[in-house]
Enzyme design. Structure first.
Site, short mmCIF file in Angstrom:
data_model
loop_
_atom_site.label_atom_id
_atom_site.label_comp_id
_atom_site.label_asym_id
_atom_site.label_seq_id
_atom_site.Cartn_x
_atom_site.Cartn_y
_atom_site.Cartn_z
N HIS A 86 64.01 10.01 60.17
CA HIS A 86 63.77 8.61 60.16
C HIS A 86 64.39 8.26 61.66
CE1 HIS A 86 65.56 4.37 60.09
NE2 HIS A 86 66.60 4.55 60.80
N ASP A 110 77.77 3.80 64.85
CA ASP A 110 76.86 4.24 64.19
C ASP A 110 75.46 5.03 64.91
OD1 ASP A 110 75.50 4.31 62.11
OD2 ASP A 110 73.55 2.54 62.73
N THR A 153 78.24 -4.80 57.62
CA THR A 153 78.56 -3.11 57.70
C THR A 153 79.41 -2.96 56.15
OG1 THR A 153 77.50 -2.57 60.09
CG2 THR A 153 78.92 -1.00 58.32
N LYS A 161 72.43 -5.75 64.20
CA LYS A 161 73.19 -5.06 63.28
C LYS A 161 74.83 -5.29 62.90
CE LYS A 161 70.50 -1.45 63.08
NZ LYS A 161 69.96 -0.65 62.15
N TYR A 168 65.39 -5.50 71.06
CA TYR A 168 66.54 -4.53 71.45
C TYR A 168 66.25 -3.93 72.41
CZ TYR A 168 63.50 -0.74 69.29
OH TYR A 168 62.13 -0.34 68.88
N THR A 228 70.84 5.92 59.72
CA THR A 228 69.58 6.21 57.89
C THR A 228 70.00 7.47 57.93
OG1 THR A 228 68.87 4.03 58.60
CG2 THR A 228 68.11 5.17 56.62
N TYR A 235 72.25 7.62 64.11
CA TYR A 235 70.54 7.68 64.02
C TYR A 235 70.41 9.61 64.08
CZ TYR A 235 66.10 5.90 65.52
OH TYR A 235 65.05 5.21 65.96
N GLU A 237 61.09 2.24 56.10
CA GLU A 237 60.05 2.77 55.84
C GLU A 237 59.77 3.02 54.36
OE1 GLU A 237 62.41 7.13 57.32
OE2 GLU A 237 63.80 5.69 57.22
N GLU A 259 73.56 4.95 54.55
CA GLU A 259 74.51 6.21 56.09
C GLU A 259 75.63 6.81 55.76
OE1 GLU A 259 74.49 4.53 59.35
OE2 GLU A 259 72.95 3.17 59.30
N GLU A 269 70.53 0.04 55.00
CA GLU A 269 70.73 1.36 55.73
C GLU A 269 71.48 2.30 55.03
OE1 GLU A 269 68.13 1.85 60.38
OE2 GLU A 269 70.86 1.50 59.73
N ARG A 303 57.79 1.73 67.53
CA ARG A 303 56.94 1.59 68.74
C ARG A 303 55.93 2.93 68.46
NH1 ARG A 303 62.36 3.44 69.45
NH2 ARG A 303 62.01 5.47 68.86
#
Ligand code: CA
Length: 414
Positions: A134, A127, A257, A253, A244, A346, A129, A360, A201, A199, A143
């Site tokens: 996103h 997967d 899926t 995760k 994580y 995503t 990113y 989001e 995708e 998500e 963060r």
């Protein structure tokens, strides 16, 4: 780019010419149990029908029968891309040339009569990113106060190796995962996720295996991109947020899926190829696509929860292209296997109605969405059904192509 199909855009199958979103221009692949059957078989979709490939191929092209005679695409995926194109062109010929009608027609089955399965035995699952929007939004939420994008983000497509064994076909219920998470009182406890998310995708089915230590150059990446599907990368945000740091996604995760059942050939999407967004930093030579043919794909996606559309993420906005994802995956010398699945990460666009996950859309659950029945959602509730759909928009007189949809309903943790 696209190999020409034998019969152009017409088919003797009623309504299944180039005007149908799953017509002769697409010829999506699937695996299905037929009425009265017991084992999944490979099928090629033609409009509202599907061609049972084993018997059709036995009679019309016995030399190809071993490639499409199994219950998944993996035998075909083990072949070079030229073979994929040849098989697809032969099937297109059968479905467009009237002289083949008598031999082919008995093997056509209404799509509505099929029980659809995972069309590949997933070898490795990765997967990525690859959406800047996103990654920026998620970085701000996970963060706060730090740099939203990791330092490497614009230098390489960040990804992680996921869990192939829990990739499931659309329609498979998804049980709410359990794990360690920090509650609002600060206490760390094991239990059912309270922040289950989705998500949106796009997935890419890979084949034409490579040899260890031999990276795939960007200009050859397309030779490993067999087809495209839709992916829902279910995510437990509370489990994810706790586990994580510093390594990345694991149990948050890995529980499920979901993928759409129809794999649209990558070559059928040539019309959707567009230039990616401008690059903000110079890319290493192996990822530099500034002098390459356009590698991004203009796909329109939709996210629905309980029948209500929440967003329309634009795939064309992705910073990294599928070609770059394939090349980067092998840059270390790692191999591609027949049946590898890579997902884009995503898909989110710059607008509030283009965000591809609840994290989001609800700002980490702090701004719940209201559904038409008056209920509110920060994250998913048990019984919720999520549907992701996708299409290549029609333009220049060419009708749209469909990517179908991937759906799933949340079951209680039990
Ligand atoms: Ca993801």
């Amino acid at each position: 780019m696209s190999a020409p199909l034998g019969g152009g855009t017409e088919s003797w199958v009623e309504g299944a010419g180039g005007g149908h979103p799953f017509g002769i221009d697409s010829l999506a692949w699937g695996a299905a149990t037929l009425p009265g059957g017991h084992e999944p078989r490979l099928v090629a979709r033609i409009g509202d029908l599907a061609l049972d490939l084993a018997p059709a191929t036995e009679s019309l092209a016995p030399d190809l029968a071993p490639l499409v005679g199994g219950s998944s695409l993996n035998r075909l995926l083990a072949e070079p891309a030229q073979t994929w194109h040849e098989v697809r062109a032969r099937i297109a010929d059968w479905l467009s040339e009237r002289r083949h009608r008598a031999a082919v027609e008995p093997h056509l089955v209404p799509v509505g009569d099929l029980r659809l399965h995972l069309p590949i035995e997933v070898a490795d699952y990765v997967d990525f990113y690859a959406s800047e929007h996103h990654a920026t939004n998620a970085g701000r939420l996970f963060r706060p106060g730090g740099d939203p994008l990791p330092a490497a983000w614009k230098h390489l497509p960040i990804g992680y190796h996921g869990r192939a064994g829990t990739v499931v076909v659309s329609g498979t219920p998804v049980r709410r995962p359990r794990g360690l998470r920090r509650g609002s009182d600060g206490e760390i406890t094991y239990g059912a996720s309270e922040r289950l998310d989705v998500e949106v995708e796009v997935g890419f089915v890979l084949g034409s295996p490579t040899v260890a230590g031999e990276p795939v150059p960007l200009e050859q990446a397309e030779d490993h991109l067999f087809g495209v599907c839709l992916v829902n990368d279910w995510s437990a945000r509370d489990i994810q947020a706790f586990e994580y740091v510093p390594l990345g996604p694991f149990l948050g995760k890995s529980f499920a899926t979901s993928v759409s059942p129809w794999v649209v050939p990558f070559e059928a999407l040539a019309r959707a190829r567009v230039a990616p967004p401008p690059r903000d930093v110079p890319l290493a030579a192996y990822l530099d696509d500034s002098r390459s043919a356009p590698g991004a794909l203009d796909l329109e996606l939709s996210l629905r929860l309980q029948g209500t559309e929440l967003s329309r993420p634009p795939f064309a906005a992705m910073y990294w292209t599928p070609l770059q994802l394939v090349t980067h995956l092998t840059a270390s010398g790692a191999t591609i296997r027949a049946g590898d699945l890579i997902a884009s990460g995503t898909v989110s666009g710059p607008q509030p109605d283009q965000l591809g996950c609840l994290l989001e859309l609800t700002r980490g659950g702090s701004e719940p969405l209201e559904l038409p029945d008056g209920s509110r959602r920060g994250y998913l509730e048990d019984g919720d059904t999520v549907v992701i759909s996708g299409r290549v928009p029609g333009r220049d007189g060419r009708p749209e192509l469909s990517l179908g949809e991937v759906s799933g309903t949340v079951l209680a943790a039990g």
